[in-house]
Write an enzyme that holds these catalytic residues in place. Structure first.
Site, PDB file in Angstrom:
ATOM      1  N   PRO A  83       0.730  -0.957   0.260  1.00 40.07           N
ATOM      2  CG  PRO A  83      -0.864  -1.785   1.597  1.00 40.07           C
ATOM      3  CD  PRO A  83       0.797  -1.730   1.094  1.00 40.07           C
ATOM      4  N   PRO A  84       1.271   2.315  -0.597  1.00 40.70           N
ATOM      5  CG  PRO A  84      -0.786   3.573  -2.054  1.00 40.70           C
ATOM      6  CD  PRO A  84       0.087   2.380  -1.744  1.00 40.70           C
ATOM      7  CB  CYS A  85       3.273   4.805   3.558  1.00 38.03           C
ATOM      8  SG  CYS A  85       2.676   4.117   4.913  1.00 38.03           S
ATOM      9  CD  GLN A  86      -3.380   7.470   1.368  1.00 42.64           C
ATOM     10  OE1 GLN A  86      -4.477   7.200   2.096  1.00 42.64           O
ATOM     11  NE2 GLN A  86      -4.830   7.394   0.263  1.00 42.64           N
TER      12      GLN A  86
END
Length: 423
Positions: A83-86
């Site tokens: 998951p792209p880490c927001q």
């Protein structure tokens, strides 16, 4: 007969770095979710049978994912994804102590992964992320994941345990230094032990050491053309003509008061990757997703890396095709997990968590050792246009971002984990 195929559901698939590795370890990606259009085109072109769903994971239900996979809850062997880490300030409702709501439409990418984990309930899972996830004092993302997994266990009766570790891909035969954090869990409570490093630097290697020397850039790309007929690989801009004056394995620091070149810059006053060049006898540095015109790593022939070379350094399988521009390809490759590292971990998941004892044979994605390694390329003389920059430049006053990052990552290793988790 070989070991039977296993099923993988893939989230945040990107161009398929994780999936290629799991594929090499005998897994079939039966469902994949990806938002980026260029990545989706690449997946359809190269792996049309992966069951790709293009769109935002928040808009794709777990029921649709299972239907695409042809599986019921609990049947999938593994759930994988990075998951792209927001920024977690956007998810302050859970940082501030509110109950974790896995179906909340405001959920971040980590929560979306947890929602699918809860609904799919695979036998095992792997989650990959950047090393910043485990920084001490900035570890909200890791704690969020661990809390979410505890909640899933309470709600569904599963017994997921989690082990996590920051790994350098070069330690496992990837011809590239690339650090990423991996969380691996088992539904039945089995503890996962990360494999020991299999490769090390030539300086660390000895006759009593079971590890092999690092795979190098030459091992990965030494058989490819030195000068491919691609005008887009030329390095232009203000600094392009300076690159031939920097030795292999060096960067702009060569042209400081502590290097062997001209004093054009102050020590540590630029990013490490500024004018960074590969060395034939060393692993590559991390392939960047969005490099500037002077940001490497560059080829020792003083040019940008070709798409095929970047794929080799990421240990992707040969023969991939792309129908997009170089900028999109570099972004996709730079964001991907090296596939060989995924293959190594997938094999361990099969052995430790899925009960597969049959040998899978030699690693499929590791580069061959290529000998002999040619001598470094000759340096060019300093172009006249740079001589006006020679001066007594001041050093950067700090300790350097690389040292600070390594210190933070070391401190993070003391973080508590879920009960029974290791590493």
């Amino acid at each position: 007969m070989g070991a039977r195929k296993r099923t993988a559901i893939s989230l945040y698939t990107g161009v398929g770095g994780l999936d290629f590795g799991f594929e090499a370890a005998g897994f079939d990606t039966v469902a994949a979710v990806e938002l980026d259009a260029a990545s989706c085109r690449a997946v359809r072109l190269n792996r049309p049978k992966w069951g790709l769903m293009e769109g935002d994971i928040h808009d794709i239900t777990s029921e649709r994912i299972l239907a695409t996979a042809g599986l019921e809850p609990g049947e999938a062997d593994v759930l994988i994804g990075g998951p792209p880490c927001q920024p977690f300030s956007k998810s302050s409702y859970w940082v501030n102590g509110d109950a974790l709501r896995l179906d909340d439409p405001r959920a971040d990418t980590l929560t979306a992964y947890l929602r699918v984990l809860r609904d799919v309930r695979p036998k095992a899972f792997l989650l990959e992320n950047v090393y910043g996830l485990v920084y001490k004092g900035k570890d909200e993302g890791l704690r969020h994941l661990l809390t979410g997994i505890e909640q899933i266990n309470r709600e569904t009766g599963t017994n997921y345990t989690v082990s996590w570790k920051m790994l350098n891909a070069a330690h496992y035969g990837v011809p590239q230094n690339r650090e990423r954090v991996f969380l691996i869990g088992s539904r039945d409570g089995a503890s996962f032990q990360f494999p020991a490093a299999t490769h090390c630097s030539a300086e660390e290697h000895s006759l009593l050491d079971d590890r092999e020397p690092y795979r190098t850039a030459w091992d990965a790309i030494g058989d490819l053309p030195r000068l491919p007929n691609e005008p887009s690989l030329e390095v232009g801009g203000k600094w392009g003509d300076l690159l031939p004056t920097i030795p292999e394995g060096q960067n702009y620091l060569w042209h400081t008061n502590r290097g062997g070149g001209a004093q054009l810059f102050g020590w540590r006053t630029r990013y490490w990757s500024f004018l960074l060049k590969l060395a034939k006898d060393q692993p590559s540095w991390t392939i960047q997703a969005q490099p500037g015109s002077a940001i490497g790593p560059f080829h020792w022939m003083n040019r940008k890396l070709s798409v095929q070379e970047m794929c080799r350094l990421q240990t992707f399988p040969d023969g991939l095709s792309f129908e997009c521009g170089r900028t999109d390809v570099q972004r996709m490759l730079g964001n991907a997990v090296p596939s060989l590292l995924a293959e190594v971990l997938a094999r361990e998941i099969r052995r430790q968590l899925l009960g597969d004892k049959k040998s899978l044979g030699a690693l499929k994605l590791i580069a061959p050792v290529r000998h002999p390694v040619p001598a470094p390329e000759r340096l060019a003389r300093l172009p006249a246009k740079y001589k006006s920059l020679i001066a007594d430049h001041a050093d950067h006053p700090g300790e350097g971002r690389l040292q600070a990052r390594k210190k933070q990552a070391k401190e993070a290793e003391t973080l508590p984990l879920l009960p029974a988790a290791a590493e």
